[in-house]
Design a protein around this motif. Structure first.
Motif, mmCIF file in Angstrom:
data_model
loop_
_atom_site.group_PDB
_atom_site.id
_atom_site.type_symbol
_atom_site.label_atom_id
_atom_site.label_comp_id
_atom_site.label_asym_id
_atom_site.label_seq_id
_atom_site.Cartn_x
_atom_site.Cartn_y
_atom_site.Cartn_z
ATOM 1 N N TYR A 50 0.906 -1.254 -0.067
ATOM 2 C CA TYR A 50 -0.054 -0.067 0.047
ATOM 3 C C TYR A 50 0.786 1.183 -0.033
ATOM 4 O O TYR A 50 2.012 1.199 0.588
ATOM 5 N N ALA A 51 0.436 2.210 -0.400
ATOM 6 C CA ALA A 51 1.102 3.556 -0.657
ATOM 7 C C ALA A 51 0.308 4.811 -0.504
ATOM 8 O O ALA A 51 -0.876 4.688 -1.365
ATOM 9 N N GLY A 52 0.647 5.629 0.317
ATOM 10 C CA GLY A 52 -0.254 6.742 0.393
ATOM 11 C C GLY A 52 0.481 7.937 -0.133
ATOM 12 O O GLY A 52 1.701 8.308 -0.003
ATOM 13 N N ILE A 53 -0.265 8.394 -1.342
ATOM 14 C CA ILE A 53 0.520 9.657 -2.397
ATOM 15 C C ILE A 53 -0.176 10.776 -2.251
ATOM 16 O O ILE A 53 -1.431 10.975 -2.371
ATOM 17 N N HIS A 54 0.415 11.847 -2.007
ATOM 18 C CA HIS A 54 0.031 13.516 -1.997
ATOM 19 C C HIS A 54 -0.754 13.379 -3.065
ATOM 20 O O HIS A 54 -0.190 13.348 -4.221
ATOM 21 N N ASN A 55 -1.985 14.167 -2.777
ATOM 22 C CA ASN A 55 -2.767 14.545 -3.881
ATOM 23 C C ASN A 55 -3.484 13.449 -4.921
ATOM 24 O O ASN A 55 -4.194 13.815 -5.816
ATOM 25 N N HIS A 56 -3.175 12.125 -4.652
ATOM 26 C CA HIS A 56 -3.710 10.976 -5.169
ATOM 27 C C HIS A 56 -4.511 10.370 -4.233
ATOM 28 O O HIS A 56 -5.328 9.495 -4.753
ATOM 29 N N GLY A 57 -4.213 9.917 -3.167
ATOM 30 C CA GLY A 57 -4.994 9.119 -2.325
ATOM 31 C C GLY A 57 -4.032 7.923 -1.798
ATOM 32 O O GLY A 57 -2.911 7.941 -1.990
ATOM 33 N N VAL A 58 -5.042 6.795 -1.701
ATOM 34 C CA VAL A 58 -4.311 5.782 -0.863
ATOM 35 C C VAL A 58 -4.257 4.446 -2.491
ATOM 36 O O VAL A 58 -5.454 4.219 -2.981
ATOM 37 N N TYR A 59 -3.324 3.802 -2.638
ATOM 38 C CA TYR A 59 -3.170 2.918 -3.724
ATOM 39 C C TYR A 59 -2.564 1.546 -3.156
ATOM 40 O O TYR A 59 -1.995 1.661 -2.031
ATOM 41 N N ARG A 60 -2.720 0.497 -3.968
ATOM 42 C CA ARG A 60 -2.173 -0.962 -3.489
ATOM 43 C C ARG A 60 -1.637 -1.760 -4.790
ATOM 44 O O ARG A 60 -2.490 -1.300 -5.917
ATOM 45 N N SER A 62 -0.368 -5.597 -6.139
ATOM 46 C CA SER A 62 -0.146 -7.010 -6.075
ATOM 47 C C SER A 62 0.933 -7.688 -6.616
ATOM 48 O O SER A 62 1.327 -8.903 -6.644
ATOM 49 N N ASP A 63 1.596 -6.735 -7.676
ATOM 50 C CA ASP A 63 2.514 -7.274 -8.577
ATOM 51 C C ASP A 63 3.852 -6.645 -8.486
ATOM 52 O O ASP A 63 4.368 -6.170 -9.535
ATOM 53 N N LEU A 64 4.207 -6.131 -7.235
ATOM 54 C CA LEU A 64 5.428 -5.468 -7.076
ATOM 55 C C LEU A 64 5.667 -4.198 -7.679
ATOM 56 O O LEU A 64 6.604 -3.943 -8.278
ATOM 57 N N GLY A 65 4.629 -3.691 -7.751
ATOM 58 C CA GLY A 65 4.694 -2.172 -8.189
ATOM 59 C C GLY A 65 4.354 -2.036 -9.735
ATOM 60 O O GLY A 65 4.398 -1.008 -10.395
ATOM 61 N N GLU A 66 4.147 -3.189 -10.644
ATOM 62 C CA GLU A 66 3.801 -3.073 -11.980
ATOM 63 C C GLU A 66 2.486 -2.283 -12.341
ATOM 64 O O GLU A 66 2.296 -1.685 -13.057
ATOM 65 N N THR A 67 1.448 -2.681 -11.565
ATOM 66 C CA THR A 67 0.070 -2.191 -11.632
ATOM 67 C C THR A 67 -0.320 -1.632 -10.290
ATOM 68 O O THR A 67 -0.042 -2.173 -9.167
ATOM 69 N N TRP A 68 -1.134 -0.410 -10.299
ATOM 70 C CA TRP A 68 -1.738 0.109 -8.772
ATOM 71 C C TRP A 68 -3.059 0.300 -9.122
ATOM 72 O O TRP A 68 -3.460 0.623 -10.102
ATOM 73 N N GLU A 69 -3.872 -0.183 -7.934
ATOM 74 C CA GLU A 69 -5.023 0.296 -8.017
ATOM 75 C C GLU A 69 -5.591 1.191 -6.803
ATOM 76 O O GLU A 69 -4.999 1.285 -5.725
ATOM 77 N N ARG A 70 -6.420 2.225 -7.107
ATOM 78 C CA ARG A 70 -6.975 3.238 -5.896
ATOM 79 C C ARG A 70 -7.825 2.558 -4.910
ATOM 80 O O ARG A 70 -8.844 2.047 -5.416
ATOM 81 N N VAL A 71 -7.573 2.645 -3.632
ATOM 82 C CA VAL A 71 -8.491 1.953 -2.690
ATOM 83 C C VAL A 71 -8.774 2.942 -1.703
ATOM 84 O O VAL A 71 -8.664 2.568 -0.451
ATOM 85 N N ASP A 72 -9.139 4.163 -1.945
ATOM 86 C CA ASP A 72 -9.356 4.911 -0.971
ATOM 87 C C ASP A 72 -10.835 5.313 -0.795
ATOM 88 O O ASP A 72 -11.203 6.711 -0.317
ATOM 89 N N GLN A 73 -11.855 4.664 -1.259
ATOM 90 C CA GLN A 73 -13.328 5.044 -1.219
ATOM 91 C C GLN A 73 -13.819 5.354 0.043
ATOM 92 O O GLN A 73 -13.683 4.485 0.992
ATOM 93 N N GLY A 74 -14.053 6.520 0.346
ATOM 94 C CA GLY A 74 -14.659 7.143 1.521
ATOM 95 C C GLY A 74 -13.711 7.895 2.155
ATOM 96 O O GLY A 74 -14.005 8.478 3.100
#
Length: 410
Positions: A50-60, A62-74
Protein backbone atom coordinates in the motif's frame (compact mmCIF):
# COMPACT_ATOMS: atom_id res chain seq x y z
CA UNK A 1 6.48 1.56 -27.12
CA UNK A 2 4.42 1.96 -23.96
CA UNK A 3 3.73 -1.77 -23.86
CA UNK A 4 7.39 -2.54 -24.52
CA UNK A 5 8.49 -0.20 -21.72
CA UNK A 6 6.15 -1.82 -19.21
CA UNK A 7 7.21 -5.25 -20.41
CA UNK A 8 10.90 -4.52 -19.98
CA UNK A 9 10.25 -3.14 -16.48
CA UNK A 10 8.65 -6.47 -15.66
CA UNK A 11 11.58 -8.30 -17.18
CA UNK A 12 14.06 -6.20 -15.23
CA UNK A 13 12.17 -6.89 -12.02
CA UNK A 14 12.21 -10.64 -12.67
CA UNK A 15 15.90 -10.41 -13.52
CA UNK A 16 16.66 -8.50 -10.34
CA UNK A 17 14.58 -10.61 -8.00
CA UNK A 18 14.81 -14.04 -9.56
CA UNK A 19 17.06 -14.09 -12.61
CA UNK A 20 20.54 -15.39 -13.15
CA UNK A 21 22.34 -12.65 -11.25
CA UNK A 22 23.83 -15.31 -8.97
CA UNK A 23 24.14 -13.51 -5.68
CA UNK A 24 24.80 -9.97 -6.93
CA UNK A 25 22.80 -7.11 -5.46
CA UNK A 26 20.97 -4.85 -7.85
CA UNK A 27 23.05 -1.83 -8.80
CA UNK A 28 20.29 0.70 -9.31
CA UNK A 29 16.70 1.61 -8.53
CA UNK A 30 13.76 1.31 -10.91
CA UNK A 31 10.53 3.35 -10.94
CA UNK A 32 7.24 1.53 -10.56
CA UNK A 33 4.05 2.50 -12.34
CA UNK A 34 2.61 4.33 -9.34
CA UNK A 35 1.17 7.84 -9.60
CA UNK A 36 3.73 10.62 -9.36
CA UNK A 37 4.00 12.60 -6.16
CA UNK A 38 5.23 12.50 -2.57
CA UNK A 39 4.75 9.05 -1.05
CA UNK A 40 3.93 9.66 2.61
CA UNK A 41 3.77 5.99 3.55
CA UNK A 42 4.45 2.49 2.26
CA UNK A 43 2.90 -0.47 4.05
CA UNK A 44 3.38 -4.19 3.33
CA UNK A 45 0.26 -6.20 4.13
CA UNK A 46 0.25 -9.88 3.08
CA UNK A 47 -0.12 -9.96 -0.73
CA UNK A 48 -0.35 -6.21 -1.20
CA UNK A 49 1.88 -3.17 -0.96
CA UNK A 50 0.00 0.00 0.00
CA UNK A 51 1.11 3.55 -0.73
CA UNK A 52 -0.25 6.88 0.44
CA UNK A 53 0.51 9.48 -2.21
CA UNK A 54 0.06 13.23 -1.86
CA UNK A 55 -2.85 14.59 -3.92
CA UNK A 56 -3.67 11.09 -5.20
CA UNK A 57 -4.87 9.07 -2.20
CA UNK A 58 -4.26 5.46 -1.19
CA UNK A 59 -3.13 2.87 -3.73
CA UNK A 60 -2.16 -0.78 -3.60
CA UNK A 61 -0.20 -3.16 -5.80
CA UNK A 62 -0.20 -6.96 -5.85
CA UNK A 63 2.53 -7.35 -8.50
CA UNK A 64 5.53 -5.53 -7.01
CA UNK A 65 4.57 -2.15 -8.37
CA UNK A 66 3.82 -3.06 -11.97
CA UNK A 67 0.18 -2.04 -11.58
CA UNK A 68 -1.61 0.02 -8.92
CA UNK A 69 -5.28 0.41 -8.02
CA UNK A 70 -6.83 3.19 -6.01
CA UNK A 71 -8.39 1.90 -2.77
CA UNK A 72 -9.48 4.96 -0.77
CA UNK A 73 -13.25 4.99 -1.28
CA UNK A 74 -14.70 7.08 1.54
CA UNK A 75 -11.48 8.88 2.52
CA UNK A 76 -12.06 12.60 2.07
CA UNK A 77 -8.43 13.66 2.44
CA UNK A 78 -5.80 13.41 -0.29
CA UNK A 79 -3.07 13.65 2.35
CA UNK A 80 -2.75 10.07 3.71
CA UNK A 81 0.19 10.03 6.14
CA UNK A 82 0.26 6.54 7.67
CA UNK A 83 -1.36 3.09 7.73
CA UNK A 84 -1.86 0.35 10.32
CA UNK A 85 -3.23 -3.20 10.18
CA UNK A 86 -4.77 -3.90 13.60
CA UNK A 87 -6.93 -6.90 14.37
CA UNK A 88 -9.65 -7.21 11.76
CA UNK A 89 -9.29 -3.63 10.52
CA UNK A 90 -7.05 -1.39 8.47
CA UNK A 91 -6.54 2.20 9.59
CA UNK A 92 -5.30 5.18 7.56
CA UNK A 93 -4.26 8.44 9.19
CA UNK A 94 -4.75 11.60 7.14
CA UNK A 95 -4.65 15.38 7.39
CA UNK A 96 -8.31 15.17 8.43
CA UNK A 97 -8.50 12.36 10.96
CA UNK A 98 -8.48 8.55 10.99
CA UNK A 99 -10.34 6.23 8.65
CA UNK A 100 -11.11 2.54 9.23
CA UNK A 101 -12.01 -0.32 6.88
CA UNK A 102 -12.21 -4.08 6.70
CA UNK A 103 -9.27 -5.29 4.56
CA UNK A 104 -11.46 -7.16 2.08
CA UNK A 105 -13.85 -4.27 1.47
CA UNK A 106 -11.64 -1.17 1.58
CA UNK A 107 -14.64 1.09 2.10
CA UNK A 108 -13.43 3.59 4.65
CA UNK A 109 -15.30 5.31 7.48
CA UNK A 110 -14.00 8.23 9.48
CA UNK A 111 -13.55 7.46 13.19
CA UNK A 112 -13.29 10.82 14.93
CA UNK A 113 -15.02 10.47 18.31
CA UNK A 114 -12.62 11.96 20.83
CA UNK A 115 -10.21 13.33 18.23
CA UNK A 116 -9.87 17.09 18.10
CA UNK A 117 -9.68 17.71 14.34
CA UNK A 118 -6.16 16.33 14.39
CA UNK A 119 -3.68 15.71 11.61
CA UNK A 120 -2.66 12.03 11.98
CA UNK A 121 1.08 11.61 11.39
CA UNK A 122 1.77 8.09 12.74
CA UNK A 123 0.01 4.93 13.95
CA UNK A 124 1.03 1.93 16.09
CA UNK A 125 -0.53 -0.86 18.11
CA UNK A 126 0.35 -2.44 21.45
CA UNK A 127 -1.91 -5.29 22.48
CA UNK A 128 -5.50 -4.12 22.04
CA UNK A 129 -4.61 -0.45 22.16
CA UNK A 130 -4.12 1.65 19.03
CA UNK A 131 -1.96 4.76 19.28
CA UNK A 132 -2.22 7.74 16.95
CA UNK A 133 0.55 10.33 16.74
CA UNK A 134 -0.92 13.68 15.77
CA UNK A 135 -0.06 17.36 15.52
CA UNK A 136 -1.63 17.70 18.98
CA UNK A 137 0.10 14.89 20.80
CA UNK A 138 -0.84 11.22 21.24
CA UNK A 139 -4.34 9.75 21.16
CA UNK A 140 -5.24 6.17 21.99
CA UNK A 141 -8.17 3.84 21.41
CA UNK A 142 -9.14 0.71 23.34
CA UNK A 143 -12.13 -0.24 21.19
CA UNK A 144 -10.73 -0.76 17.68
CA UNK A 145 -10.80 2.92 16.82
CA UNK A 146 -14.43 3.65 17.73
CA UNK A 147 -13.46 6.22 20.35
CA UNK A 148 -10.24 8.05 21.19
CA UNK A 149 -8.79 9.75 24.23
CA UNK A 150 -5.81 12.04 24.47
CA UNK A 151 -2.76 10.90 26.40
CA UNK A 152 -1.42 13.15 29.15
CA UNK A 153 2.08 14.00 28.00
CA UNK A 154 4.81 16.01 29.73
CA UNK A 155 5.39 19.49 28.36
CA UNK A 156 7.23 19.21 25.02
CA UNK A 157 10.85 20.35 24.85
CA UNK A 158 10.13 22.73 21.98
CA UNK A 159 6.93 24.39 20.84
CA UNK A 160 5.94 21.46 18.62
CA UNK A 161 3.46 18.84 19.76
CA UNK A 162 3.86 16.81 16.55
CA UNK A 163 4.32 13.04 16.96
CA UNK A 164 6.17 12.16 13.79
CA UNK A 165 6.76 8.44 14.44
CA UNK A 166 5.57 5.65 16.74
CA UNK A 167 7.27 2.35 17.59
CA UNK A 168 6.42 -0.57 19.90
CA UNK A 169 9.46 -2.58 21.02
CA UNK A 170 9.57 -6.31 21.71
CA UNK A 171 9.33 -5.62 25.46
CA UNK A 172 6.17 -3.52 24.84
CA UNK A 173 7.71 -0.12 25.39
CA UNK A 174 5.97 2.53 23.30
CA UNK A 175 8.21 5.19 21.78
CA UNK A 176 6.99 8.38 20.13
CA UNK A 177 9.28 10.65 18.12
CA UNK A 178 8.74 14.36 18.62
CA UNK A 179 10.67 17.63 18.51
CA UNK A 180 14.20 17.14 19.96
CA UNK A 181 13.26 14.02 21.91
CA UNK A 182 11.01 11.02 22.44
CA UNK A 183 8.10 10.16 24.66
CA UNK A 184 8.39 6.75 26.33
CA UNK A 185 5.71 4.64 28.00
CA UNK A 186 6.47 1.32 29.71
CA UNK A 187 2.92 0.73 30.95
CA UNK A 188 0.75 0.52 27.83
CA UNK A 189 0.39 4.27 27.47
CA UNK A 190 -0.93 5.03 30.95
CA UNK A 191 1.98 7.35 31.76
CA UNK A 192 4.71 8.88 29.63
CA UNK A 193 8.26 10.16 30.11
CA UNK A 194 9.86 12.80 27.93
CA UNK A 195 13.49 12.00 27.08
CA UNK A 196 15.94 14.48 25.58
CA UNK A 197 18.03 12.46 23.10
CA UNK A 198 20.68 15.09 22.66
CA UNK A 199 19.74 16.48 19.27
CA UNK A 200 18.30 19.86 18.26
CA UNK A 201 16.32 18.14 15.51
CA UNK A 202 12.98 16.35 15.29
CA UNK A 203 12.83 12.57 15.65
CA UNK A 204 11.29 11.90 12.25
CA UNK A 205 11.45 8.08 12.08
CA UNK A 206 11.91 5.02 14.30
CA UNK A 207 12.92 1.38 13.77
CA UNK A 208 14.33 -1.55 15.72
CA UNK A 209 16.00 -4.88 15.03
CA UNK A 210 14.78 -6.23 18.36
CA UNK A 211 17.87 -5.13 20.23
CA UNK A 212 18.97 -1.73 18.96
CA UNK A 213 16.54 1.16 18.58
CA UNK A 214 17.20 3.54 15.69
CA UNK A 215 16.04 7.15 15.69
CA UNK A 216 16.17 9.05 12.40
CA UNK A 217 16.42 12.80 12.82
CA UNK A 218 15.42 15.75 10.67
CA UNK A 219 19.13 16.60 10.64
CA UNK A 220 21.78 14.26 9.28
CA UNK A 221 22.00 11.70 12.08
CA UNK A 222 20.69 8.30 12.97
CA UNK A 223 20.83 7.80 16.72
CA UNK A 224 21.30 4.24 18.00
CA UNK A 225 20.66 3.03 21.52
CA UNK A 226 19.89 -0.20 23.35
CA UNK A 227 18.48 1.50 26.43
CA UNK A 228 16.08 4.38 25.93
CA UNK A 229 16.16 5.23 29.64
CA UNK A 230 19.92 5.65 29.46
CA UNK A 231 20.31 8.47 26.98
CA UNK A 232 23.48 10.49 27.13
CA UNK A 233 25.72 7.55 28.05
CA UNK A 234 26.93 5.06 25.53
CA UNK A 235 24.65 6.34 22.78
CA UNK A 236 25.97 5.97 19.23
CA UNK A 237 25.30 8.52 16.53
CA UNK A 238 25.74 7.43 12.92
CA UNK A 239 26.12 9.78 9.99
CA UNK A 240 23.05 9.37 7.85
CA UNK A 241 21.23 11.54 5.34
CA UNK A 242 19.65 14.95 5.35
CA UNK A 243 16.26 14.60 7.07
CA UNK A 244 16.06 10.87 7.79
CA UNK A 245 12.31 10.40 7.40
CA UNK A 246 12.34 6.67 6.64
CA UNK A 247 13.84 3.66 8.44
CA UNK A 248 13.33 -0.09 8.09
CA UNK A 249 15.27 -3.14 9.28
CA UNK A 250 15.42 -6.15 6.93
CA UNK A 251 17.69 -9.20 7.15
CA UNK A 252 19.72 -7.60 9.95
CA UNK A 253 20.47 -4.52 7.84
CA UNK A 254 19.22 -1.00 8.49
CA UNK A 255 17.88 0.84 5.45
CA UNK A 256 17.44 4.58 5.86
CA UNK A 257 16.00 7.13 3.49
CA UNK A 258 16.22 10.88 3.45
CA UNK A 259 16.30 14.03 1.37
CA UNK A 260 18.74 14.84 -1.40
CA UNK A 261 18.93 11.55 -3.27
CA UNK A 262 19.56 9.00 -0.63
CA UNK A 263 19.08 5.51 0.66
CA UNK A 264 21.73 4.04 2.93
CA UNK A 265 22.15 0.36 3.76
CA UNK A 266 23.89 0.43 7.14
CA UNK A 267 26.66 2.86 6.14
CA UNK A 268 26.73 2.29 2.37
CA UNK A 269 24.77 4.47 -0.02
CA UNK A 270 22.57 2.57 -2.48
CA UNK A 271 21.05 5.45 -4.38
CA UNK A 272 22.02 4.94 -8.00
CA UNK A 273 19.32 6.22 -10.38
CA UNK A 274 17.15 7.55 -7.56
CA UNK A 275 15.63 11.00 -8.08
CA UNK A 276 17.82 13.68 -6.53
CA UNK A 277 15.05 14.98 -4.25
CA UNK A 278 15.19 11.83 -2.10
CA UNK A 279 13.01 9.45 -0.10
CA UNK A 280 10.01 10.09 2.15
CA UNK A 281 9.04 6.50 3.06
CA UNK A 282 10.52 3.01 2.86
CA UNK A 283 9.27 -0.58 3.21
CA UNK A 284 10.16 -4.18 2.40
CA UNK A 285 7.55 -6.24 0.56
CA UNK A 286 8.10 -9.76 -0.78
CA UNK A 287 11.90 -9.51 -0.49
CA UNK A 288 11.98 -6.23 -2.43
CA UNK A 289 12.91 -2.84 -0.97
CA UNK A 290 10.54 -0.05 -1.96
CA UNK A 291 11.21 3.65 -1.60
CA UNK A 292 8.55 6.31 -1.66
CA UNK A 293 10.14 9.37 -3.24
CA UNK A 294 9.47 13.03 -2.53
CA UNK A 295 8.18 13.80 -6.03
CA UNK A 296 8.18 10.81 -8.33
CA UNK A 297 6.10 8.05 -6.76
CA UNK A 298 7.26 4.59 -5.68
CA UNK A 299 10.60 3.06 -6.73
CA UNK A 300 12.01 -0.43 -6.03
CA UNK A 301 15.27 -2.17 -5.28
CA UNK A 302 15.78 -5.93 -4.82
CA UNK A 303 17.18 -7.18 -1.51
CA UNK A 304 17.91 -10.82 -2.24
CA UNK A 305 18.25 -11.81 -5.88
CA UNK A 306 17.79 -15.56 -6.25
CA UNK A 307 19.19 -18.14 -8.59
CA UNK A 308 16.93 -19.50 -11.28
CA UNK A 309 16.45 -22.85 -9.56
CA UNK A 310 15.08 -21.11 -6.44
CA UNK A 311 12.00 -19.67 -8.13
CA UNK A 312 8.98 -20.55 -10.16
CA UNK A 313 8.73 -18.50 -13.34
CA UNK A 314 5.53 -19.09 -15.33
CA UNK A 315 5.37 -22.91 -15.34
CA UNK A 316 9.08 -23.33 -14.71
CA UNK A 317 9.31 -25.10 -11.34
CA UNK A 318 12.27 -26.41 -9.36
CA UNK A 319 12.25 -29.73 -11.19
CA UNK A 320 12.18 -27.99 -14.59
CA UNK A 321 15.03 -25.64 -13.69
CA UNK A 322 17.51 -28.51 -14.12
CA UNK A 323 15.99 -29.33 -17.51
CA UNK A 324 15.83 -25.84 -18.97
CA UNK A 325 18.64 -23.32 -18.79
CA UNK A 326 20.57 -20.52 -20.46
CA UNK A 327 24.00 -18.98 -20.13
CA UNK A 328 25.51 -16.05 -22.01
CA UNK A 329 29.26 -15.50 -22.23
CA UNK A 330 31.46 -13.56 -22.22
CA UNK A 331 29.50 -11.12 -20.10
CA UNK A 332 30.39 -8.24 -19.90
CA UNK A 333 31.96 -8.01 -23.35
CA UNK A 334 32.71 -5.35 -25.99
CA UNK A 335 29.60 -4.45 -27.96
CA UNK A 336 31.24 -5.48 -31.23
CA UNK A 337 32.53 -8.85 -29.99
CA UNK A 338 31.01 -12.29 -30.30
CA UNK A 339 28.67 -13.42 -27.55
CA UNK A 340 27.48 -17.00 -27.29
CA UNK A 341 24.16 -18.09 -25.83
CA UNK A 342 24.18 -21.65 -24.54
CA UNK A 343 20.79 -23.16 -23.75
CA UNK A 344 19.40 -26.58 -23.06
CA UNK A 345 15.96 -28.17 -22.90
CA UNK A 346 14.58 -31.62 -22.10
CA UNK A 347 11.54 -31.65 -24.40
CA UNK A 348 10.70 -30.43 -27.88
CA UNK A 349 9.76 -26.77 -27.66
CA UNK A 350 9.50 -23.58 -29.70
CA UNK A 351 12.53 -21.36 -28.96
CA UNK A 352 12.84 -17.59 -29.38
CA UNK A 353 15.52 -15.06 -28.37
CA UNK A 354 14.87 -11.36 -27.76
CA UNK A 355 17.10 -8.51 -26.52
CA UNK A 356 15.75 -5.28 -24.99
CA UNK A 357 17.59 -2.12 -24.05
CA UNK A 358 17.06 -0.31 -20.72
CA UNK A 359 14.20 1.77 -22.18
CA UNK A 360 12.22 -1.32 -23.09
CA UNK A 361 12.91 -1.15 -26.81
CA UNK A 362 13.28 -4.45 -28.64
CA UNK A 363 16.68 -4.25 -30.36
CA UNK A 364 17.16 -7.86 -31.49
CA UNK A 365 14.91 -10.86 -32.13
CA UNK A 366 15.34 -14.28 -33.65
CA UNK A 367 12.94 -17.22 -33.89
CA UNK A 368 14.81 -20.51 -33.64
CA UNK A 369 11.69 -22.52 -34.38
CA UNK A 370 10.75 -25.92 -33.01
CA UNK A 371 13.80 -27.38 -31.27
CA UNK A 372 14.38 -30.96 -30.14
CA UNK A 373 15.73 -31.80 -26.65
CA UNK A 374 19.44 -31.18 -26.19
CA UNK A 375 22.08 -28.51 -25.56
CA UNK A 376 22.65 -25.76 -28.13
CA UNK A 377 24.93 -22.80 -28.76
CA UNK A 378 23.83 -19.67 -30.59
CA UNK A 379 26.20 -16.85 -31.55
CA UNK A 380 24.54 -13.53 -30.82
CA UNK A 381 27.47 -11.81 -32.50
CA UNK A 382 28.43 -8.13 -32.38
CA UNK A 383 26.16 -5.25 -33.25
CA UNK A 384 27.65 -1.87 -34.09
CA UNK A 385 24.26 -0.20 -33.60
CA UNK A 386 24.11 -1.00 -29.88
CA UNK A 387 25.39 1.53 -27.39
CA UNK A 388 27.40 0.57 -24.33
CA UNK A 389 25.14 -0.18 -21.37
CA UNK A 390 22.82 -2.77 -19.86
CA UNK A 391 20.46 -4.96 -21.87
CA UNK A 392 18.15 -7.84 -21.11
CA UNK A 393 18.22 -11.08 -23.08
CA UNK A 394 15.18 -13.35 -22.90
CA UNK A 395 15.05 -16.95 -24.04
CA UNK A 396 11.51 -18.26 -24.43
CA UNK A 397 11.29 -22.05 -24.40
CA UNK A 398 7.64 -22.85 -25.01
CA UNK A 399 5.88 -21.07 -22.14
CA UNK A 400 9.06 -20.88 -20.04
CA UNK A 401 10.92 -17.59 -19.91
CA UNK A 402 14.62 -17.41 -19.00
CA UNK A 403 16.32 -14.06 -18.51
CA UNK A 404 19.94 -12.89 -18.49
CA UNK A 405 21.38 -9.42 -17.98
CA UNK A 406 23.80 -8.35 -20.72
CA UNK A 407 26.42 -5.65 -20.31
CA UNK A 408 28.01 -4.10 -23.40
CA UNK A 409 31.20 -2.15 -22.85
CA UNK A 410 32.98 0.17 -25.26
Amino acid sequence: MKFATRFIKGLLLILIVAGQVYGQEQLSWLPTNSPQGTVFFLSSQKKHLYAGIHNHGVYRSSDLGETWERVDQGIASLMPHCMLASGKYFFVGTNHGIYRSLPDELKWERKEKGLTNSKILSLAQNGKTIFAGTNQGIFQSHDEGETWEQAKLPQPIGVSRNIYALLVTKDNNIIAGTSRGVYLSANEGNTWLLLDVGTPHDIASLATDGKVIYLGTSGDQIIETERLSFFGKGIKQTQGLSNVQALVVADSALYSGGNIKGVVKDTQKIDRELPFEGIRSIAVHDKVLFGGTLKFGVWKYALKPKKLHDIELAELGKADAQQYGMKVFPNPAPKTGDRKISYWLSSTEKVEIQVFNALGTLVYKTDLGITAPGKYDFNLGGNNNLQAGMYVCTLRIGNKLLIEKLIFSE
